[in-house]
Design a protein around this motif. Structure first.
Motif, PDB file in Angstrom:
ATOM      1  N   ASN A  39       0.865  -1.167   0.000  1.00 25.77           N
ATOM      2  CA  ASN A  39       0.000   0.000   0.000  1.00 25.77           C
ATOM      3  C   ASN A  39       0.911   1.228   0.000  1.00 25.77           C
ATOM      4  O   ASN A  39       1.549   1.526   1.014  1.00 25.77           O
ATOM      5  CB  ASN A  39      -0.910  -0.011   1.233  1.00 25.77           C
ATOM      6  N   ALA A  40       0.967   1.924  -1.123  1.00 22.47           N
ATOM      7  CA  ALA A  40       1.863   3.078  -1.266  1.00 22.47           C
ATOM      8  C   ALA A  40       1.584   4.154  -0.225  1.00 22.47           C
ATOM      9  O   ALA A  40       2.498   4.875   0.183  1.00 22.47           O
ATOM     10  CB  ALA A  40       1.749   3.662  -2.670  1.00 22.47           C
ATOM     11  N   ASN A  41       0.342   4.256   0.234  1.00 22.48           N
ATOM     12  CA  ASN A  41      -0.007   5.250   1.246  1.00 22.48           C
ATOM     13  C   ASN A  41       0.640   4.963   2.599  1.00 22.48           C
ATOM     14  O   ASN A  41       0.701   5.854   3.448  1.00 22.48           O
ATOM     15  CB  ASN A  41      -1.523   5.343   1.419  1.00 22.48           C
ATOM     16  N   LYS A  42       1.098   3.738   2.797  1.00 21.91           N
ATOM     17  CA  LYS A  42       1.717   3.360   4.068  1.00 21.91           C
ATOM     18  C   LYS A  42       3.234   3.214   3.969  1.00 21.91           C
ATOM     19  O   LYS A  42       3.875   2.776   4.914  1.00 21.91           O
ATOM     20  CB  LYS A  42       1.108   2.049   4.568  1.00 21.91           C
TER      21      LYS A  42
END
Length: 170
Positions: A39-42
């Motif tokens: 997950n790129a957001n994490k």
């Protein structure tokens, strides 16, 4: 840290160099029930999580710590090198070189050879961005500026990454 773009063989090199030691990769953060769920957001949180695991291992005095991440820029690798210095670890540099086509004749990562080789299904556009932002020829001295650390090249490996080993003082 073992430095390389996706698909270049960081995990394999870490297994070879990390025998008898601990291997900490940011990818571990995205493992759930044996499956990789990126997950790129994490990603920022994952990097801090991994840095904290490495720091804890250094505080405990673990004799060998290997960190295989992409570490495409000085900024990404800096926290690990800084910790190594702070906790009295020797910095050794390594980068996968298992195949002559990993890099172009100019010494850049070879997109045509690497695309589709990574185990985490990194999109081709993301691989291109990694190659484009990759800072070549980083050394601990360049990473830390004026601060000096001993550099060793392992088994003829060219390139960069950092393996931490405790210093023996007599």
């Amino acid at each position: 840290l073992i430095r390389a773009v996706s698909g270049a063989g960081k995990s394999f090199l870490a297994e070879q160099l990390g025998k008898g030691g601990l291997i900490f990769t940011t990818d571990d953060y995205f493992m759930a029930d044996g499956k990789y769920d990126f997950n790129a957001n994490k990603l920022g949180i994952a990097h801090i999580w991994n840095q904290n695991r490495v720091k804890d291992a250094m505080i405990k005095g673990e004799p060998l710590i290997v960190v295989p991440n992409t570490n495409t820029t000085r900024k990404e690798i800096y926290p690990y090198v800084k910790m190594a210095k702070a906790y009295g670890y020797e910095v050794e540099i390594a980068e996968p070189n298992w195949h002559p086509d990993l890099k172009t004749p100019e010494g850049k990562w070879n997109y045509d050879f690497l695309k589709g080789r990574n185990v985490h299904n990194v999109p081709e556009e993301a691989l291109k961005r990694m190659i484009d932002r990759y800072e070549y020829n980083l050394t601990p001295e360049k990473i830390l500026g004026e601060e000096k650390l001993e550099t060793k090249y392992i088994n003829g490996c060219i390139g960069y990454g950092v393996i931490f080993t405790t210093m023996v003082l007599f």
